[in-house]
Scaffold this active site. Structure first.
Site, PDB file in Angstrom:
ATOM      1  N   SER A  43      59.932  83.480  31.228  1.00 50.64           N
ATOM      2  CA  SER A  43      60.111  82.264  32.018  1.00 50.64           C
ATOM      3  C   SER A  43      60.401  81.045  31.151  1.00 50.64           C
ATOM      4  CB  SER A  43      58.866  81.996  32.865  1.00 50.64           C
ATOM      5  OG  SER A  43      58.627  83.080  33.741  1.00 50.64           O
ATOM      6  N   GLU A  64      45.999  79.909  25.993  1.00 49.03           N
ATOM      7  CA  GLU A  64      46.770  78.779  25.476  1.00 49.03           C
ATOM      8  C   GLU A  64      46.010  77.967  24.438  1.00 49.03           C
ATOM      9  OE1 GLU A  64      46.193  79.494  28.641  1.00 49.03           O
ATOM     10  OE2 GLU A  64      48.137  80.117  29.427  1.00 49.03           O
ATOM     11  N   PHE A  89      50.095  74.519  31.629  1.00 46.85           N
ATOM     12  CA  PHE A  89      49.090  75.270  30.868  1.00 46.85           C
ATOM     13  C   PHE A  89      49.074  74.847  29.406  1.00 46.85           C
ATOM     14  CE2 PHE A  89      50.623  78.357  34.203  1.00 46.85           C
ATOM     15  CZ  PHE A  89      49.692  77.942  35.126  1.00 46.85           C
ATOM     16  N   HIS A 115      58.863  74.317  33.092  1.00 46.60           N
ATOM     17  CA  HIS A 115      58.428  74.284  34.500  1.00 46.60           C
ATOM     18  C   HIS A 115      57.635  73.017  34.801  1.00 46.60           C
ATOM     19  CE1 HIS A 115      59.510  78.412  33.673  1.00 46.60           C
ATOM     20  NE2 HIS A 115      59.529  78.681  34.962  1.00 46.60           N
ATOM     21  N   ASP A 123      55.805  77.973  43.622  1.00 48.62           N
ATOM     22  CA  ASP A 123      54.524  78.332  43.007  1.00 48.62           C
ATOM     23  C   ASP A 123      53.405  77.357  43.370  1.00 48.62           C
ATOM     24  OD1 ASP A 123      55.117  80.713  41.810  1.00 48.62           O
ATOM     25  OD2 ASP A 123      55.545  79.862  39.846  1.00 48.62           O
ATOM     26  N   GLN A 127      50.528  75.258  39.426  1.00 46.80           N
ATOM     27  CA  GLN A 127      51.469  75.509  38.328  1.00 46.80           C
ATOM     28  C   GLN A 127      52.304  74.268  37.992  1.00 46.80           C
ATOM     29  OE1 GLN A 127      51.227  79.168  37.657  1.00 46.80           O
ATOM     30  NE2 GLN A 127      49.599  78.602  39.084  1.00 46.80           N
TER      31      GLN A 127
END
Lengths: 320, 273
Positions: A43, A64, A89, A115, A123, A127
């Site tokens: 992604s 992360e 994240f 994103h 989503d 997210q």
């Protein structure tokens, strides 16, 4: 005198796609480039790098915090790490590590958050990254960049290798309108005047630069001259460009796919307050979390369109 | 500095390091003496016997590296670095004062020969693993050592890193848990018990050794065994005594984060003659 637009604003690659391609190009010429990802490489598009340079790609799993500090360790031992995940994240889960192992000791790690904003779409809010610019800008020594299109992202990734400071680079999920020609020059920390104008200035970053151009074109037909500035580097801020815009156009609108309370807007307002205060308006996400939907539906509903920018321009002109 | 494997010489150095820790924290009137004293034999063995390092050339690319992830034990690291010649010994008593290079927690901006700025617990193991990966990519045989506090490994990031280290076979990294059984609020077993600690590390895929962290021969032997272990990183669970070497500090939770008074400094220094 209305002028014909020089912008076709055809959809190009998503900035995450441009990042994925550019970091491979960089890896070919710089053997110290390494990439870390947290189970999102298909992604974030670091999968391209993983395929070409498997020995220089480190899968960190869904962890992360560890990934960010692994990147710091790699950098402290001479590597040039690009650490990537969804912006949400990378920034929220890796924030303390970004602060303590990257920004505070000044370790040259490039964190690429993809994103970002609400245009991730279906989503939904867990997210979405609408706080990342504010969090990133709160860290002394961190350079924060939000490229507007594939050309800008490619240039910024290449420039980042020679930029001896840690960086947060913000990318988007959806295809982004192409603003720049391949010969456009970019400089980290230097804003680009995309369209000249004299009545009001719109300062934007990321996906909203194209919306600002559309707003400029709509108002140009009415004889309102709108300056459009792409503030791709949000920190350090090009305060000279802001002072000039305030002095020469007397009103500023900031447009961004981020919370208005902590984004570029507050930084522009602070800069203008220090140099030349002028009426300002803000187009962005207004103290709320969004929801699931298509990216287009969400950009409409949450006020991130050219029409929202033209409305803000009319408000600010009324106060001028 | 003169490197040595001689136990009598190492013991003498250890005593001098302990005196520095008492004097520094006493002068600063704050700091963390207990967890500094527990780590002395391990750091002395590393810096005088095990690490490949050169105080005259601190950025030597092929050096071995040491990270004090439990950064609050800065006094032991500062004392060791000063005795090695990295930093001025005559400034140790400026610990924690404005302008001192001896900041409250290790800060690479003030001491560039440090390997990392630490103090926020849970992060050093990840840093060490990143450095270990870089050494492998470059084909350098340098090794990275990282000391963790026992309370510190309650942090989730430690276990993210533990998974990572074993999965990526970072066998040039050695973690040392300074298992002195005490953290700020009390005994580890009463705060958030770690047991069975060796089984935890083994199940995460680490070569796990349990040693007496004050036994010089055991420490050296464990580092030798770690260097011979390929395909997985090594962790030493070093059973230690908090406040080791000063009778009234030993195994006393009070001295996790409280400095000795001037009178206590005098008593402690007499014990460390």
């Amino acid at each position: 005198m209305p002028t014909k637009s020089k912008f076709e604003l055809k959809l190009g690659a998503a900035t995450r796609e441009a990042f994925g391609r550019a970091v491979v190009e960089l890896g070919r010429v710089n053997p110290n480039v390494v990439v870390c990802d947290a189970d999102l490489s298909k992604s974030t598009m670091t999968s391209y790098f993983a395929k070409e340079f498997p020995d220089r790609f480190f899968e960190c799993g869904i962890a992360e915090a560890n990934m960010t500090a692994i990147g710091a360790g790699l950098a402290m031992a001479g590597k040039l790490p690009f650490v990537s995940s969804f912006s949400c994240f990378a920034m929220n889960k890796g924030f303390e590590q970004l602060r303590t192992t990257v920004a505070y000791p000044g370790v040259n790690v490039k964190v690429v958050g993809t994103h970002s904003g609400i245009s991730i779409g279906e989503d939904g809010p867990s997210q979405m990254s609408i706080e990342d610019i504010g969090l990133a800008c709160s860290l002394p020594g961190l350079t924060v960049v939000s490229p507007a299109d594939e050309v800008a992202m490619k240039a910024i990734i290449h420039l980042s290798a020679g930029h001896p400071h840690p960086m947060f680079i913000r990318a988007g999920r959806i295809k982004a309108p192409v603003i720049y020609t391949q010969d456009q020059k970019f400089e980290i920390g230097k804003a680009i005047e995309v369209v000249p104008g004299s009545d009001v200035t719109v300062i934007a970053h990321g996906l909203l630069v194209a919306e600002a151009i559309r707003a400029q074109e709509a108002l140009d037909a009415e004889g309102i001259s709108v300056r459009v500035i792409d503030m791709h580097t949000i920190k350090p801020l090009d305060e000279a460009a802001i002072e000039r815009a305030a002095r020469e156009t007397g009103a500023i609108v900031v447009a961004e796919e981020h919370l208005t309370e902590t984004g570029l807007g507050v930084r522009v307002a602070q800069a203008a307050a220090k140099s030349r205060p002028v009426p300002m308006e803000f187009a962005g996400i207004d103290n709320t979390y969004a929801e699931s939907g298509t990216p287009d539906e969400l950009l409409d509903k949450y006020g991130l369109r050219a029409t929202n920018i033209t409305a803000a321009i009319r408000r600010v002109l009324a106060r001028k | 500095m003169q490197k040595t494997s001689n136990p009598a010489e190492l013991r003498a150095i250890a005593k001098q390091i302990r005196r520095h820790i008492i004097e520094m924290t006493g002068a600063a009137k704050s700091g963390h003496p207990g967890g500094s004293l527990s780590a002395v034999e391990i750091l002395v063995t590393l810096y005088w016997d095990v690490l490949r390092h050169d105080p005259a050339n601190p950025k030597w690319p092929d050096r071995d590296r040491f990270i004090l992830s439990k950064g609050h034990a800065a006094p032991v690291l500062y004392a060791v670095m000063a005795e090695c010649g990295y930093t001025p010994a005559d400034q140790l008593n400026t610990l924690r004062r404005l302008g001192s290079i001896y900041q409250g927690h290790p800060d690479i901006r003030f001491i560039p020969s440090l390997e990392a700025s630490t103090g926020s617990l849970g992060q050093g193991l990840s840093l060490a693993l990143g450095m270990g990966l870089a050494a492998k990519l470059d084909g350098r045989d340098s090794r990275t050592y990282v000391m963790l506090g026992d309370g510190e490994i309650q942090e989730g990031q430690i276990w993210e890193a533990a998974m990572f280290g074993a999965y990526h076979k970072v066998d040039n990294v050695v973690a040392i848990v300074d298992y002195n059984k005490i953290q700020l609020d009390g005994f580890v077993k009463d705060i958030m018990d770690l047991e069975p600690l060796d089984e935890k590390w083994r199940s995460f895929g680490w070569h796990t050794l349990v040693i007496d962290g004050h036994d010089l021969a055991a420490i050296k032997g464990a580092f030798t065994a770690a260097a011979a272990t390929k395909g997985k990183p090594t962790v030493l669970i070093a059973n230690t005594v908090k406040g080791k070497g000063v009778s009234f500090m030993e195994n006393n939770p009070k001295y996790h984060g409280v400095a000795p008074t001037p009178d206590e400094v005098q008593v402690a220094l007499k014990e460390l003659l």
